[in-house]
Design a protein around this motif. Structure first.
Motif, PDB file in Angstrom:
ATOM      1  N   LYS A  94       0.945  -1.336   0.046  1.00  0.00           N
ATOM      2  CA  LYS A  94      -0.284  -0.055  -0.056  1.00  0.00           C
ATOM      3  C   LYS A  94       0.601   1.313   0.348  1.00  0.00           C
ATOM      4  N   PHE A  95       0.555   2.313  -0.891  1.00  0.00           N
ATOM      5  CA  PHE A  95       1.418   3.082  -0.336  1.00  0.00           C
ATOM      6  C   PHE A  95       1.169   4.224   1.164  1.00  0.00           C
ATOM      7  N   GLY A  96       1.775   4.808   1.284  1.00  0.00           N
ATOM      8  CA  GLY A  96       1.725   6.011   2.093  1.00  0.00           C
ATOM      9  C   GLY A  96       0.357   7.034   1.511  1.00  0.00           C
ATOM     10  N   LYS A  97       0.580   7.853   2.381  1.00  0.00           N
ATOM     11  CA  LYS A  97      -0.483   9.424   1.672  1.00  0.00           C
ATOM     12  C   LYS A  97       0.341  10.406   0.594  1.00  0.00           C
ATOM     13  N   PHE A  98       1.506  10.609   1.546  1.00  0.00           N
ATOM     14  CA  PHE A  98       2.455  11.479   0.889  1.00  0.00           C
ATOM     15  C   PHE A  98       2.488  10.510  -0.356  1.00  0.00           C
ATOM     16  N   GLY A  99       3.266   9.502  -0.703  1.00  0.00           N
ATOM     17  CA  GLY A  99       3.925   8.567  -1.817  1.00  0.00           C
ATOM     18  C   GLY A  99       2.372   8.560  -2.700  1.00  0.00           C
ATOM     19  N   ALA A 100       1.111   7.858  -2.313  1.00  0.00           N
ATOM     20  CA  ALA A 100      -0.194   8.134  -2.692  1.00  0.00           C
ATOM     21  C   ALA A 100      -0.182   9.161  -4.127  1.00  0.00           C
ATOM     22  N   ARG A 144       9.330  -3.254 -11.229  1.00  0.00           N
ATOM     23  CA  ARG A 144      10.226  -4.617 -10.778  1.00  0.00           C
ATOM     24  C   ARG A 144      10.442  -4.900  -9.025  1.00  0.00           C
ATOM     25  N   LYS A 145      10.624  -3.881  -8.881  1.00  0.00           N
ATOM     26  CA  LYS A 145      11.819  -3.178  -7.584  1.00  0.00           C
ATOM     27  C   LYS A 145       9.906  -3.079  -6.669  1.00  0.00           C
ATOM     28  N   GLY A 146       8.833  -2.797  -7.107  1.00  0.00           N
ATOM     29  CA  GLY A 146       7.713  -3.000  -6.264  1.00  0.00           C
ATOM     30  C   GLY A 146       6.863  -1.479  -5.700  1.00  0.00           C
ATOM     31  N   ILE A 147       5.594  -2.207  -5.044  1.00  0.00           N
ATOM     32  CA  ILE A 147       4.902  -0.471  -5.541  1.00  0.00           C
ATOM     33  C   ILE A 147       5.821  -0.011  -4.267  1.00  0.00           C
ATOM     34  N   LYS A 148       6.184  -0.083  -3.198  1.00  0.00           N
ATOM     35  CA  LYS A 148       6.609   0.411  -1.835  1.00  0.00           C
ATOM     36  C   LYS A 148       8.274   1.230  -2.602  1.00  0.00           C
ATOM     37  N   SER A 149       8.531  -0.242  -2.741  1.00  0.00           N
ATOM     38  CA  SER A 149      10.365   0.786  -2.626  1.00  0.00           C
ATOM     39  C   SER A 149      10.716   0.831  -4.447  1.00  0.00           C
ATOM     40  N   GLY A 150       9.927   0.489  -5.095  1.00  0.00           N
ATOM     41  CA  GLY A 150      10.151   1.098  -6.452  1.00  0.00           C
ATOM     42  C   GLY A 150       9.178   2.216  -6.952  1.00  0.00           C
ATOM     43  N   ILE A 151       7.959   2.008  -6.889  1.00  0.00           N
ATOM     44  CA  ILE A 151       7.081   3.680  -7.855  1.00  0.00           C
ATOM     45  C   ILE A 151       6.840   4.222  -6.601  1.00  0.00           C
ATOM     46  N   ARG A 154       8.707   4.918  -3.923  1.00  0.00           N
ATOM     47  CA  ARG A 154      10.071   5.895  -3.601  1.00  0.00           C
ATOM     48  C   ARG A 154      10.448   6.304  -4.789  1.00  0.00           C
ATOM     49  N   PHE A 155      10.028   6.098  -5.896  1.00  0.00           N
ATOM     50  CA  PHE A 155      11.435   7.620  -7.077  1.00  0.00           C
ATOM     51  C   PHE A 155       9.622   8.312  -6.626  1.00  0.00           C
ATOM     52  N   GLY A 156       8.456   8.122  -6.650  1.00  0.00           N
ATOM     53  CA  GLY A 156       7.680   9.689  -6.892  1.00  0.00           C
ATOM     54  C   GLY A 156       8.098  10.434  -6.357  1.00  0.00           C
ATOM     55  N   LYS A 157       8.325   9.997  -4.467  1.00  0.00           N
ATOM     56  CA  LYS A 157       8.009  10.726  -3.621  1.00  0.00           C
ATOM     57  C   LYS A 157       9.218  11.670  -4.114  1.00  0.00           C
ATOM     58  N   VAL A 158      10.930  10.917  -5.019  1.00  0.00           N
ATOM     59  CA  VAL A 158      11.638  12.006  -4.815  1.00  0.00           C
ATOM     60  C   VAL A 158      11.146  12.537  -5.911  1.00  0.00           C
ATOM     61  N   ALA A 159      11.248  12.072  -6.989  1.00  0.00           N
ATOM     62  CA  ALA A 159      10.914  12.617  -7.744  1.00  0.00           C
ATOM     63  C   ALA A 159      10.007  13.968  -8.306  1.00  0.00           C
ATOM     64  N   MET A 160       8.918  13.795  -7.888  1.00  0.00           N
ATOM     65  CA  MET A 160       7.993  15.284  -7.580  1.00  0.00           C
ATOM     66  C   MET A 160       8.178  16.115  -7.127  1.00  0.00           C
ATOM     67  N   TYR A 214      -3.035   2.570  -9.615  1.00  0.00           N
ATOM     68  CA  TYR A 214      -3.022   2.949  -8.597  1.00  0.00           C
ATOM     69  C   TYR A 214      -3.346   3.192  -7.388  1.00  0.00           C
ATOM     70  N   ALA A 215      -5.034   3.089  -7.255  1.00  0.00           N
ATOM     71  CA  ALA A 215      -5.684   3.328  -6.470  1.00  0.00           C
ATOM     72  C   ALA A 215      -6.336   1.990  -5.481  1.00  0.00           C
ATOM     73  N   SER A 216      -5.632   0.772  -6.587  1.00  0.00           N
ATOM     74  CA  SER A 216      -5.785  -0.050  -5.469  1.00  0.00           C
ATOM     75  C   SER A 216      -4.868  -0.046  -4.685  1.00  0.00           C
ATOM     76  N   TYR A 217      -3.562   0.609  -4.825  1.00  0.00           N
ATOM     77  CA  TYR A 217      -2.801   0.514  -3.597  1.00  0.00           C
ATOM     78  C   TYR A 217      -3.114   2.273  -3.008  1.00  0.00           C
ATOM     79  N   VAL A 218      -4.140   2.098  -2.699  1.00  0.00           N
ATOM     80  CA  VAL A 218      -4.283   3.885  -1.767  1.00  0.00           C
ATOM     81  C   VAL A 218      -4.922   2.882  -0.004  1.00  0.00           C
ATOM     82  N   SER A 219      -4.399   3.180   0.366  1.00  0.00           N
ATOM     83  CA  SER A 219      -5.279   2.846   1.734  1.00  0.00           C
ATOM     84  C   SER A 219      -6.541   3.547   2.087  1.00  0.00           C
ATOM     85  N   LYS A 220      -7.765   2.363   2.453  1.00  0.00           N
ATOM     86  CA  LYS A 220      -9.083   3.443   3.188  1.00  0.00           C
ATOM     87  C   LYS A 220      -9.006   3.835   3.612  1.00  0.00           C
TER      88      LYS A 220
END
Ligand code: TRP
Length: 451
Positions: free
Chosen positions: A6-12, A161-168, A170-176, A237-243
């Motif tokens: 699942k993504f964290g809030k900021f990560g989502a 391939r690195k996965g939801i949390k440590s790939g997508i 993590r990259f988004g949180k730094v890149a954006m 992506y929304a399927s990885y967002v916390s309820k």
């Protein structure tokens, strides 16, 4: 589903904004703005983004988060496996892979131009003829353009391939945030160039005489593309967002971030074009010919070029990973393949179709259908037909198939968002009546354009 997926809030927010912000914002929007009447187009665009694209975004969000599944499983689960819905997710997977293929070709160009900038190819005094020679020579080449494309696909698949949390995530949180800083810094720098004011005038001066049906359609189409709608990226992506996350806040926030990015990119590009007295309507060559010309002549241009093409590359990668994840989530959840194997399969499909797209500017340029080469065919097939059909199915599903209470529960009932009830009413009305009508109009227009 495993808990860590699942993504964290900021990560989502960063991952979804990363999907939305891409070539559509940094290159297409500034160009459309100038071409279709500046502020007049901007007003139409804002209306389309808020009244049509935002509700569709919210629909995809509802489908993804409620089901917690990839787009195929999501429709099946929410429709109890009835009728055609089970199969409609397949449309999204196919559409996304087609878009990923041709998007990666342009991603490869950005990568190559980033390298060119790093090796100071755009040196002082280079002529515009030389620059257009470099560009046309590059896109029509076989190996240089294929190499850029393959490296771009590899980069995309590597992150996914690195996965939801440590790939997508993590990259988004730094890149954006880095991307935002870079684009703002370039916009400020460009503001200080002599003669830049004409660029703002070009972008923002309202010329209502240019408004007509095709401008409205262009604005609608752009708002769809820019928010990555109609092909399951947001569902996945929304399927990885916390309820617990506030869905309406996320949706509005991401739409606003997307619009702001488009505007700031416009302010980083157009005034510079005017400052050098160049043609603002150069189309695709604006980024790859006009801008290098400007960089070669502005103070510290070598550095600005590296930073700009780096930013373009990052924005493109955050979008391409969202397209790749749609197919990977489908294969790993529905077929039970490992993430690694799913990435390999999607990567391979992308390479097969994308290579044809890449070669269609060179050795395969004679292969045309209705006057379009393979690249243009993929582009117009997906943007004019498949994505629009996907968006129509999505709003129809949420507006007319799902129970109102379920949609309400997903949008407002969760988290602490009770005060959002009026927003829900508004969005639900738009989803049921306004969006389907608007999408149908674009769909018919798209069909006419294709033929
Ligand atoms: N929104 C991205 C952009 O502006 C591109 C993108 C990502 C996209 N995912 C998508 C476009 C899905 C269409 C469909 O560049």
């Amino acid at each position: 589903m495993k808990k860590e997926e699942k993504f964290g809030k900021f990560g989502a927010v960063m991952a979804m904004a990363g999907s939305a912000v891409g070539l559509g914002n940094m290159w297409r929007f500034p160009y459309l703005l100038g071409e279709y009447g500046g502020a007049a187009f901007l007003m139409v665009y804002l209306a389309c983004a808020m009244l049509i694209a935002l509700p569709i975004f919210a629909c995809e969000f509802v489908i993804g988060r409620r089901s917690g599944m990839n787009c195929m499983g999501a429709f099946r689960a929410l429709s109890d496996g009835k009728g055609i819905w089970g199969g409609c997710g397949m449309l999204f997977v196919v559409t996304c892979t087609i878009i990923l293929s041709f998007y990666s070709v342009i991603g490869g160009w950005s990568l190559e131009y980033f390298f060119k900038a790093c090796t100071f190819t755009f040196h002082e005094g280079i002529s515009s003829d030389e620059l257009s020679g470099i560009f046309s020579g590059f896109v029509s080449s076989i190996w240089p353009s294929l190499t850029g494309f393959l490296m771009f696909v590899w980069l995309t698949v590597y992150i996914v391939r690195k996965g939801i949390k440590s790939g997508i995530e993590r990259f988004g949180k730094v890149a954006m945030p880095v991307l935002a800083l870079i684009v703002v810094a370039i916009a400020v720098y460009v503001f200080m160039l002599p003669g830049s004011l004409a660029g703002y005038e070009y972008m923002f001066k309202a010329d209502f005489s240019k408004l007509n049906g095709s401008v409205i359609l262009a604005a609608l189409g752009q708002s769809f593309f820019s928010l990555s709608l109609g092909c399951g990226c947001i569902i996945t992506y929304a399927s990885y967002v916390s309820k617990k996350d506030d869905m309406i806040k996320h949706s509005i926030g991401i739409t606003v971030i997307d619009i702001i990015f488009a505007l700031i990119s416009g302010c980083a590009i157009m005034p510079a074009v005017f400052s050098f007295g160049l043609d603002p309507q150069a189309g695709p060559s604006l980024v790859y010919e006009t801008l290098p010309y400007i960089f070669s002549r502005m103070p510290f241009g070598g550095i600005v070029a590296i930073v700009f093409f780096g930013a373009l590359l990052v924005a493109t990668v955050t979008s391409s990973i969202s397209m790749c994840e749609v197919g990977v989530a489908y294969l790993s959840q529905e077929r039970g393949y490992s993430r690694r194997k799913s990435c390999r399969i999607i990567g391979l499909c992308t390479i097969l179709l994308g290579s044809l797209c890449s070669l269609s500017f060179g050795p395969l340029s004679h292969l045309t259908l209705m006057g379009k080469n393979i690249f243009d065919m993929c582009d117009s097939l997906s943007s004019n037909l498949l994505m629009i059909a996907g968006a129509l199915l999505t709003v129809y599903f949420v507006g007319w198939k799902m129970k109102r209470e379920d949609v309400y529960d997903e949008m407002v009932g969760r988290g602490t968002a009770k005060s959002h009830a009026p927003f829900f009413k508004c969005i639900y009305f738009l989803v049921r009546y306004v969006c389907p009508a608007a999408i149908l109009v674009i769909f018919i227009q798209g069909l006419i354009d294709m033929l």
